[in-house]
Design an enzyme around this catalytic site. Structure first.
Site, PDB file in Angstrom:
ATOM      1  N   ALA A   1      -0.042   6.575   5.349  1.00 34.03           N
ATOM      2  CA  ALA A   1       0.550   5.251   5.174  1.00 34.03           C
ATOM      3  C   ALA A   1       0.559   4.457   6.479  1.00 34.03           C
ATOM      4  O   ALA A   1       0.152   3.295   6.522  1.00 34.03           O
ATOM      5  CB  ALA A   1       1.969   5.385   4.621  1.00 34.03           C
TER       6      ALA A   1
ATOM      7  N   ASP B   1      -8.815   3.736   0.394  1.00 33.62           N
ATOM      8  CA  ASP B   1      -7.531   3.194   0.837  1.00 33.62           C
ATOM      9  C   ASP B   1      -7.686   2.062   1.846  1.00 33.62           C
ATOM     10  O   ASP B   1      -6.707   1.371   2.145  1.00 33.62           O
ATOM     11  CB  ASP B   1      -6.700   4.299   1.510  1.00 33.62           C
ATOM     12  CG  ASP B   1      -6.192   5.339   0.528  1.00 33.62           C
ATOM     13  OD1 ASP B   1      -6.595   5.288  -0.638  1.00 33.62           O
ATOM     14  OD2 ASP B   1      -5.393   6.191   0.946  1.00 33.62           O
TER      15      ASP B   1
ATOM     16  N   ASP C   1       0.400  -0.062   1.428  1.00 27.09           N
ATOM     17  CA  ASP C   1       0.150  -0.103   2.864  1.00 27.09           C
ATOM     18  C   ASP C   1      -0.535  -1.411   3.244  1.00 27.09           C
ATOM     19  O   ASP C   1      -0.210  -2.020   4.265  1.00 27.09           O
ATOM     20  CB  ASP C   1      -0.723   1.076   3.294  1.00 27.09           C
ATOM     21  CG  ASP C   1      -0.114   2.420   2.928  1.00 27.09           C
ATOM     22  OD1 ASP C   1       1.124   2.512   2.869  1.00 27.09           O
ATOM     23  OD2 ASP C   1      -0.891   3.363   2.689  1.00 27.09           O
TER      24      ASP C   1
ATOM     25  N   ARG D   1       7.825  -5.662  -6.885  1.00 26.92           N
ATOM     26  CA  ARG D   1       8.166  -5.616  -8.301  1.00 26.92           C
ATOM     27  C   ARG D   1       6.940  -5.451  -9.185  1.00 26.92           C
ATOM     28  O   ARG D   1       6.905  -5.914 -10.323  1.00 26.92           O
ATOM     29  CB  ARG D   1       8.937  -6.880  -8.663  1.00 26.92           C
ATOM     30  CG  ARG D   1      10.120  -7.134  -7.724  1.00 26.92           C
ATOM     31  CD  ARG D   1      10.856  -8.425  -8.015  1.00 26.92           C
ATOM     32  NE  ARG D   1      11.589  -8.311  -9.276  1.00 26.92           N
ATOM     33  CZ  ARG D   1      12.271  -9.315  -9.812  1.00 26.92           C
ATOM     34  NH1 ARG D   1      12.281 -10.508  -9.208  1.00 26.92           N
ATOM     35  NH2 ARG D   1      12.922  -9.151 -10.946  1.00 26.92           N
ATOM     36  N   GLY D   2       5.922  -4.778  -8.648  1.00 21.36           N
ATOM     37  CA  GLY D   2       4.727  -4.496  -9.429  1.00 21.36           C
ATOM     38  C   GLY D   2       4.006  -5.765  -9.846  1.00 21.36           C
ATOM     39  O   GLY D   2       3.782  -6.678  -9.041  1.00 21.36           O
ATOM     40  N   ALA D   3       3.681  -5.863 -11.122  1.00 18.36           N
ATOM     41  CA  ALA D   3       2.942  -7.012 -11.641  1.00 18.36           C
ATOM     42  C   ALA D   3       3.728  -8.311 -11.548  1.00 18.36           C
ATOM     43  O   ALA D   3       3.158  -9.401 -11.657  1.00 18.36           O
ATOM     44  CB  ALA D   3       2.535  -6.756 -13.094  1.00 18.36           C
TER      45      ALA D   3
END
Length: 393
Positions: A48, A353, A317, A237-239
């Site tokens: 990370a 990544d 990240d 909050r994701g999407a």
């Protein structure tokens, strides 16, 4: 990243961001499926904090990575690969008695039940980081020190190191803390320690899902109530995007400039006094030496982008790197979050990544769009260098 000259010490006293934590050699599957069914793997790097350092260096900032790796081939690969992004690796130490950590993962989203990760990191060189093996006064000087909760889970010594680095003291750099709760690393241990570490930071990144899972705290407002001290709390909050709770002038433009456009930092630390859950007083000298201050938050919600996802890894990240990059440049909170989304979108549209971030003028143009245009963006593979992949709907 080929073509980029590694920075290995000459800029150590002028880093924009110092990132401390374990990096491992990652083995990426050649095709989807269970680990038991994947016939071959490609070698990469994963960690990370080193991901943040690489992304920031690729974006033109001076970054340094601090860690320990084994005196082995995998350690050689990590130092060389991370240094190739332009990251200062001069503070990475080699451990002749402990190995470099490695892990294998499947191609699926880590949030799904079918995702598999096989870690071989117990007893790794990085798990031996401690206040004695990584003295705070020997770290490269930096304007921001970026940490994550993953380090706290590696060993008691690593946790002690984070406690020391986040302790309020005169002259402390601005502390950026990504909670990065990984349930598999906390088996048998309570992750509530992450809440205490986060409360000692100046900028905190935390997902709604991980706050609920680790602390039983539900919703962005409740998360802010649980983290009253940091000047900036970014709730992912994701999407639905991110909600940023901030107190200006917690991070404001100042006279000290870097090669990337500069901002000086005066962290704001809030106090909640009296009543249930009252915050213990933050002593004089907290953060970079200012007395604690309190006041109303500015709450900024920034919707997520629509992205044609290739691989759902590394986005957190990348978001942190984009947000910190814009913070270093003194951009407003909305644009910091938008740059985080753009950096995350760059990673989501490639298999690994890490990737080349969008050019700064390109990212600045997209981040400056009005709300309607921002909401109509759709980014696909190749969008960072191809206008045809920046679409609107």
């Amino acid at each position: 990243m080929s073509g980029t000259t590694p920075r290995t010490g000459t800029d150590a006293t002028t880093a924009d961001v110092v990132c401390l934590g374990e990096s491992m050699v990652t083995f990426l599957p050649s095709r989807p499926g269970r680990l038991a069914d994947v016939p071959s793997f490609a070698r990469g790097i994963g960690g990370a904090e080193s991901n943040v350092a690489c992304a920031l260096a690729a974006a033109g900032h001076r970054s340094a990575w601090v860690s320990r790796v084994g005196a082995d081939g995998f350690g050689d690969h990590l130092v060389e690969a991370i240094g190739a992004y332009g990251v200062d690796t001069s503070a990475v130490r080699r451990d002749p008695h402990r190995p470099t950590g490695i892990y294998f993962r499947t191609a699926t989203d880590r949030a799904t039940d079918v995702h598999e990760v096989a870690y071989y990191r117990a007893g790794s060189a990085a798990s031996a980081m401690s206040p004695s093996t990584v003295p705070a006064d020997k770290l490269p000087a930096g304007r921001i020190l970026h940490l994550s909760g993953i380090t706290a889970a590696l060993s008691a010594d690593c946790l002690a190191l984070l406690h020391e680095l986040t302790a309020p003291r005169q002259g402390r750099p601005l502390i950026s803390f990504d909670v990065n709760y990984r349930p598999g690393l906390w088996r048998g241990e309570s992750p509530t320690v992450l809440l205490g570490l986060a409360r000692r930071a100046d900028v905190v990144f935390v997902g709604e899902d991980e706050a609920e899972s680790a602390w039983g705290v539900v919703g962005a407002e409740a998360i802010r109530e649980a983290l009253p001290e940091p000047g900036v709390v970014v709730v992912k909050r994701g999407a639905d995007g991110v909600t940023v709770f901030s107190q200006e002038p917690g991070l404001r433009p100042g006279p000290r400039a870097s090669n990337a456009g500069g901002a000086d930092f005066q962290p704001v630390r809030r106090l909640r006094t009296g009543g249930p859950g009252a915050t213990p007083p933050v002593p004089e000298g907290a953060g970079r030496g200012e007395a604690p201050r309190s006041g109303p938050d500015t709450v900024t919600h920034v919707p997520a982008l629509r992205v044609d996802v290739v691989a759902p890894v590394g986005a957190g990240d990348a978001f942190a790197a984009g947000f910190l990059s814009a913070t270093l440049r003194g951009l407003p909170v909305r644009d910091r979050a938008r740059h985080g989304h753009l950096m995350a979108a760059a990673v989501l549209t490639v298999p690994g990544d890490l990737t080349e971030p969008p050019a700064r003028d390109r990212a600045d143009h997209l981040a400056a769009l009005d709300d309607d245009a921002w909401g109509r963006l759709r980014l696909g593979p190749g969008w960072t260098g191809d206008d045809t992949e920046v679409r609107t709907t």
